[in-house]
Design a protein around this motif. Structure first.
Motif, short mmCIF file in Angstrom:
data_model
loop_
_atom_site.label_atom_id
_atom_site.label_comp_id
_atom_site.label_asym_id
_atom_site.label_seq_id
_atom_site.Cartn_x
_atom_site.Cartn_y
_atom_site.Cartn_z
N VAL A 378 0.84 -1.20 0.00
CA VAL A 378 0.00 0.00 0.00
C VAL A 378 0.88 1.25 0.00
O VAL A 378 0.59 2.23 -0.71
CB VAL A 378 -0.94 -0.01 1.22
N ILE A 379 1.96 1.24 0.77
CA ILE A 379 2.86 2.39 0.86
C ILE A 379 3.64 2.55 -0.45
O ILE A 379 3.79 3.66 -0.98
CB ILE A 379 3.83 2.23 2.05
N THR A 380 4.14 1.44 -0.98
CA THR A 380 4.84 1.47 -2.27
C THR A 380 3.92 2.02 -3.35
O THR A 380 4.33 2.86 -4.18
CB THR A 380 5.31 0.06 -2.65
N SER A 381 2.66 1.59 -3.36
CA SER A 381 1.70 2.05 -4.35
C SER A 381 1.43 3.54 -4.22
O SER A 381 1.43 4.30 -5.21
CB SER A 381 0.38 1.29 -4.20
N ALA A 382 1.17 3.99 -2.99
CA ALA A 382 0.84 5.40 -2.77
C ALA A 382 1.97 6.31 -3.23
O ALA A 382 1.74 7.36 -3.85
CB ALA A 382 0.53 5.63 -1.29
N ALA A 383 3.21 5.91 -2.94
CA ALA A 383 4.36 6.71 -3.36
C ALA A 383 4.45 6.77 -4.88
O ALA A 383 4.70 7.84 -5.47
CB ALA A 383 5.64 6.13 -2.77
N ALA A 384 4.23 5.63 -5.55
CA ALA A 384 4.34 5.58 -7.01
C ALA A 384 3.23 6.39 -7.67
O ALA A 384 3.46 7.10 -8.67
CB ALA A 384 4.30 4.13 -7.49
N PHE A 385 2.02 6.31 -7.14
CA PHE A 385 0.92 7.12 -7.70
C PHE A 385 1.17 8.60 -7.50
O PHE A 385 0.89 9.42 -8.39
CB PHE A 385 -0.42 6.72 -7.07
N GLU A 386 1.71 8.96 -6.36
CA GLU A 386 1.99 10.37 -6.08
C GLU A 386 3.04 10.91 -7.05
O GLU A 386 3.00 12.09 -7.43
CB GLU A 386 2.46 10.54 -4.64
N GLU A 387 3.96 10.04 -7.48
CA GLU A 387 5.00 10.45 -8.41
C GLU A 387 4.61 10.20 -9.87
O GLU A 387 5.45 10.33 -10.77
CB GLU A 387 6.30 9.70 -8.09
N TYR A 453 9.42 6.59 2.47
CA TYR A 453 9.55 5.75 3.66
C TYR A 453 9.63 6.64 4.90
O TYR A 453 8.94 6.40 5.91
CB TYR A 453 10.80 4.88 3.54
N ASP A 454 10.44 7.66 4.85
CA ASP A 454 10.57 8.58 5.97
C ASP A 454 9.33 9.45 6.12
O ASP A 454 8.88 9.72 7.24
CB ASP A 454 11.80 9.47 5.79
N ALA A 455 8.79 9.92 5.00
CA ALA A 455 7.63 10.80 5.05
C ALA A 455 6.42 10.11 5.67
O ALA A 455 5.61 10.74 6.37
CB ALA A 455 7.28 11.29 3.64
N ALA A 507 -2.45 7.20 6.61
CA ALA A 507 -2.12 8.38 5.80
C ALA A 507 -2.39 8.12 4.32
O ALA A 507 -2.75 9.03 3.58
CB ALA A 507 -0.66 8.77 6.00
N ALA A 508 -2.25 6.87 3.89
CA ALA A 508 -2.48 6.54 2.48
C ALA A 508 -3.95 6.61 2.10
O ALA A 508 -4.27 6.81 0.93
CB ALA A 508 -1.93 5.14 2.19
N VAL A 531 -6.55 20.19 32.47
CA VAL A 531 -5.21 20.77 32.53
C VAL A 531 -4.37 20.41 31.31
O VAL A 531 -3.31 21.01 31.08
CB VAL A 531 -4.48 20.33 33.82
N MET A 532 -4.81 19.41 30.55
CA MET A 532 -4.10 19.05 29.31
C MET A 532 -5.06 18.30 28.42
O MET A 532 -5.87 17.52 28.89
CB MET A 532 -2.88 18.18 29.62
N LYS A 533 -5.00 18.56 27.12
CA LYS A 533 -5.90 17.90 26.18
C LYS A 533 -5.14 17.56 24.90
O LYS A 533 -4.41 18.40 24.37
CB LYS A 533 -7.09 18.82 25.86
N ASN A 534 -5.30 16.33 24.43
CA ASN A 534 -4.73 15.92 23.15
C ASN A 534 -5.79 16.02 22.07
O ASN A 534 -6.95 15.65 22.29
CB ASN A 534 -4.22 14.47 23.22
N GLU A 535 -5.40 16.49 20.91
CA GLU A 535 -6.31 16.63 19.79
C GLU A 535 -5.62 16.16 18.51
O GLU A 535 -4.43 15.84 18.52
CB GLU A 535 -6.77 18.09 19.64
N ARG A 536 -6.37 16.16 17.44
CA ARG A 536 -5.83 15.78 16.14
C ARG A 536 -4.59 16.60 15.81
O ARG A 536 -4.63 17.83 15.82
CB ARG A 536 -6.89 15.96 15.06
N THR A 537 -3.49 15.91 15.53
CA THR A 537 -2.24 16.58 15.18
C THR A 537 -1.72 16.00 13.88
O THR A 537 -1.44 14.80 13.80
CB THR A 537 -1.18 16.41 16.28
N VAL A 538 -1.63 16.84 12.85
CA VAL A 538 -1.11 16.40 11.55
C VAL A 538 0.39 16.64 11.53
O VAL A 538 0.85 17.78 11.63
CB VAL A 538 -1.80 17.14 10.40
N THR A 539 1.16 15.57 11.41
CA THR A 539 2.61 15.70 11.33
C THR A 539 3.01 16.30 9.98
O THR A 539 3.84 17.20 9.91
CB THR A 539 3.28 14.33 11.53
N ARG A 540 2.40 15.77 8.92
CA ARG A 540 2.63 16.29 7.58
C ARG A 540 1.62 15.67 6.62
O ARG A 540 1.02 14.64 6.94
CB ARG A 540 4.06 15.99 7.11
N GLN A 541 1.44 16.29 5.46
CA GLN A 541 0.66 15.65 4.41
C GLN A 541 1.64 14.98 3.47
O GLN A 541 2.48 15.61 2.84
CB GLN A 541 -0.21 16.65 3.64
#
Length: 793
Positions: A378-387, A453-455, A507-508, A531-541
């Protein structure tokens, strides 16, 4: 006296110089030492002085509680007690006790002993005389023996420890911690009956876990000192622990504590509460089916599963099997290890026991890496389609059954040894063709492959709010050979954690957003303030929305294509990809062949709400009929999980016309008029079989609430003295839907179908809820599980 015997002026001068120098050196030394004490080591000596003049008794803060997302308690702190002895007071108490015993014996001897007599009146007016005699032991030694025996039994400590405390020279010797209230009350009462004040208790807290082993790897546990070990108990320890209080009391010149008016108490500040994203109902479902899978396929290296919100990264469930009881975390749970321990000497026993404990405490989902296998395609495919490296319409990939790579002695084989021939992308993904994805990896090349792979977050830890998260293992640019690239493209060169796999996969298919996963939703203080709350955090697209839409569609086609039907759930569109990876990183000998069977899927396919990963690490292929493929092991487990989870989460089914026409029937209560019962069943699409000549239904089979397939039969009994008619359950394994249906009808039974669609030509029965040969009432419903021959892995 002769002047020549007197010291000369020069001698006097030298003497003065010597004495002045000596006094100067002495003064300098004293001044330097004074400066060292008063300035340099001021705090150290001040602490020592305070220790001599002030006594300090800590007051434990109550550790915060842990709850699931619905408020179910997962970890609580109960009030317990610390039992301690004041040795100095003990010796004073014994002296006073001896005096009281001696005085009574003297009074008895002299005939002057007069115990108090109390007269009371009962409800009927009768006088009752009671002797109010001060209780005393026979002797101080008798008391000492009884006290040691009681304390040893009730507190679970040795008599040597008690005797050592009695003889100590301090004023505070702890006998036992975390003592339950009934026990603390009992030992106190024993001393109090003789008016002895040397034994006391302090309020403390004890951690307990109401759900026992449920979500143990996420929650973690605490050490004897209350500090969090593993899980959120460790990661959020500073929030949970609070701040201990303290009572400071003054001491006299002999070191004795002064009365309480000379003391000051600083109250404890209790810890905060955690509310997790986990839902215990979902967690239970995950653990239930993990246990079934692990038991059936005899998984050697544990199993795990993660269910995550595909849009936020919130973890709904994170499980592993076997788990362990948080209330008894030091008990080894692996039965094989327990048997092994019986054969070991003391040294090897301790080592092996420690290894097993450490393994069961580790959260497999985040700390252990594995080869992801074909799920990684799935990851190999997503990278190839993106490129733009795949033309989904025109590209064709040829498979001869194997591919030879420069640098390898043996060719890399496809699971289809005869080859898949020429195929388009969707066919290659559905059939999980290794040569096709090696070609796609080659199109990406080293640099782009490693970039994605890193992304996708597969090298570094993702930053989940749990301790000891591991990162993936993969070579860097310049070190990646053509063989490494080819094998990495099919998930056989890199090793990653299950959490990394599901997060990258997410992410794919969620629009391309790499999310930061989290297990704690909020932290709340004892006043209810967040006193603390976690929410949706996008590392990157990582990839575009368009590429992500292509992947969702492709993975939905996998589940509806050849082999994908094993995850079918009526009313739900599911996308997914299975994987069967060779566990090369755990391979010690060339002949060792161990595999990881996994499946990652999401629903609804067009707009994912949840994503699920199931992994069976090393199913025992030699002892369960050679079944170790992801499609055989992990896919049915994922289907069972989603069948219960999706409705629970309120994700409504959307039936196709074909599914609507084939919906199972819930059998209603049919007691009453036979005519009305028959009409009701016909309206539902079922048939009525009437037994007896009466006009009223007095019993039915199957019972109310049972499910049957459309066209099924319900037996209506009209004779009050009826007896149930029984039939034998046939062996249906391996039969096609039509043949299975005919066999069911012939035996006067009903069935409901799960798994693959019964309209597929390649569907067959893979399981039945009632074993062949059992006698059951006519009309009984048998649950049939249908599957298809896997077209992939």
């Amino acid at each position: 006296m002769s002047n020549k015997n007197l010291p000369s002026k020069s001698m006097k001068f030298r003497a003065k110089i010597t004495m002045t120098g000596a006094f100067l050196l002495l003064f300098t030394g004293v001044a330097a030492n004074f400066f060292n004490i008063s300035v340099i080591k001021n705090k150290e000596y001040q602490t020592m002085a305070n220790d001599q003049h002030f006594g300090s008794i800590p007051i434990s803060a109550h550790r915060g509680s842990i709850y699931d997302s619905k408020g179910t308690a997962l970890a609580k702190s109960a009030t317990v007690y610390k039992v301690f002895l004041d040795p100095k007071q003990y010796r004073l108490d014994m002296e006073n006790l001896q005096k009281r015993i001696d005085k009574r014996q003297e009074d008895i001897k002299n005939g002057t002993y007069q115990p108090k007599v109390q007269t009371t009146t009962d409800a009927e007016g009768n006088e009752i005389t009671q002797i109010d005699e001060e209780p005393l032991p026979q002797s101080v030694e008798n008391f000492r023996i009884e006290a040691i025996a009681l304390l040893s039994e009730k507190l679970g400590i040795t008599s040597e420890k008690i005797e050592k405390a009695m003889a100590a020279k301090n004023q505070y010797s702890v006998l036992q911690e975390q003592v339950e209230k009934p026990v603390a009350d009992e030992v106190l009462a024993f001393f109090n009956q003789y008016n002895l004040i040397c034994l006391n208790v302090e309020e403390d807290t004890k951690r307990y876990y109401p759900q026992n082993e449920l979500a143990a790897s996420v929650i973690g546990f605490t050490a004897s000192d209350g500090y969090g070990l593993y899980g959120v108990e460790s990661y959020y320890n500073d929030y949970l622990a609070g701040t201990d209080g303290r009572t400071i009391s003054a001491k006299d010149s002999n070191g004795n504590e002064l009365p309480y008016r000379y003391s000051k108490t600083y109250p404890a500040q209790n810890g905060n509460d955690l509310y997790l994203t986990l839902d215990m109902e979902i967690q239970y479902i995950l653990e239930k089916y993990l246990e079934e899978m692990s038991t059936e396929f005899m998984t050697k290296n544990r199993s795990c599963a993660i269910l995550m919100n595909a849009k936020t990264g919130a973890i709904y469930g994170m499980a592993q099997y076997p788990s362990y009881d948080l209330n008894n975390p030091y008990d080894v749970v692996d039965t094989k290890v327990l048997e092994e321990l019986k054969t070991l000497n003391d040294e090897d026993y301790s080592r092996r026991q420690g290894e097993s404990r450490e393994q069961q405490w580790r959260n497999k989902c985040i700390t252990e890496v594995y080869e992801p296998g074909s799920v990684f395609k799935v990851i190999t495919s997503a990278a190839a389609f993106e490129e733009n490296l795949i033309d989904i319409v025109n590209d064709r990939f040829y498979c001869s059954g194997s591919i030879h790579l420069d640098g390898m002695e043996e060719p890399v084989k496809c699971h289809e040894v005869g080859g898949h021939g020429s195929q388009k992308y969707h066919e290659a993904l559905t059939k999980s063709c290794n040569p096709a994805f090696m070609e796609i990896g080659a199109r990406l090349g080293d640099e782009k492959f490693l970039y994605y792979y890193d992304a996708f977050g597969l090298r570094d830890p993702l930053g989940i709010d749990l301790p000891a998260e591991s990162g993936g293992i993969q070579k860097t640019l310049g070190n990646l050979t053509n063989v490494d690239l080819a094998l990495s493209s099919i998930g056989q060169c890199e090793t990653i954690t299950p959490l990394q796999m599901i997060t990258a996969y997410c992410a794919a298919i969620n629009g391309g957003y790499l999310l930061k996963p989290y297990v704690v939703e909020r932290v709340v203080d004892e006043d209810g303030n967040v006193v603390m709350k976690n929410e949706r955090t996008v590392t990157r697209q990582v990839i575009s929305e368009e590429t992500s839409a292509i992947m969702r569609d492709a993975l939905y086609k996998v589940t509806t294509g050849a082999g994908g039907g094993n995850v079918t759930i009526k009313g739900y569109a599911i996308g997914g990809k299975s994987g069967t990876s060779e566990r090369l990183s755990r391979k010690e000998k060339k002949e060792d062949e161990e595999y990881g069977a996994s499946y990652c899927c999401f629903a609804p396919a067009d707009d994912p709400e949840v994503i699920l990963l199931v992994l069976a690490d090393q199913p025992d292929k030699d002892n369960n009929g050679g079944r170790y493929y992801g499609s055989q092991v992990a896919v049915p487990t994922a289907r069972n999980i989603l069948t219960e989870v999706l409705p629970y989460l309120g994700i409504s089914p959307e039936y196709t016309d074909e599914e609507l026409a084939e919906l199972d029937i819930k059998v209603p209560l049919l007691e009453g008029s036979v005519t009305e019962a028959r009409a009701t069943l016909e309206g539902l699409g079922a048939e009525a079989v009437v037994i007896g000549d009466g006009a009223t239904v007095v019993a039915q089979s199957p019972v109310t609430g049972s499910s049957i397939a459309k066209g099924g039969m319900v037996y209506l009994y009209t004779d009050p003295s009826h007896t149930i008619d029984y039939t034998d359950v046939p062996d249906l394994i391996g039969l096609s839907p039509q043949v299975a249906n005919d066999s069911i009808v012939y035996k006067d039974l009903n069935y409901v179908a799960t798994g693959a669609s019964i309209h597929r030509d390649d569907a067959f029965v893979t399981g039945q809820s009632i074993q062949p040969g059992e006698k059951v009432a006519k009309g009984t419903t048998i649950i049939l599980e249908f599957g298809v021959v896997s077209g992939g892995d």
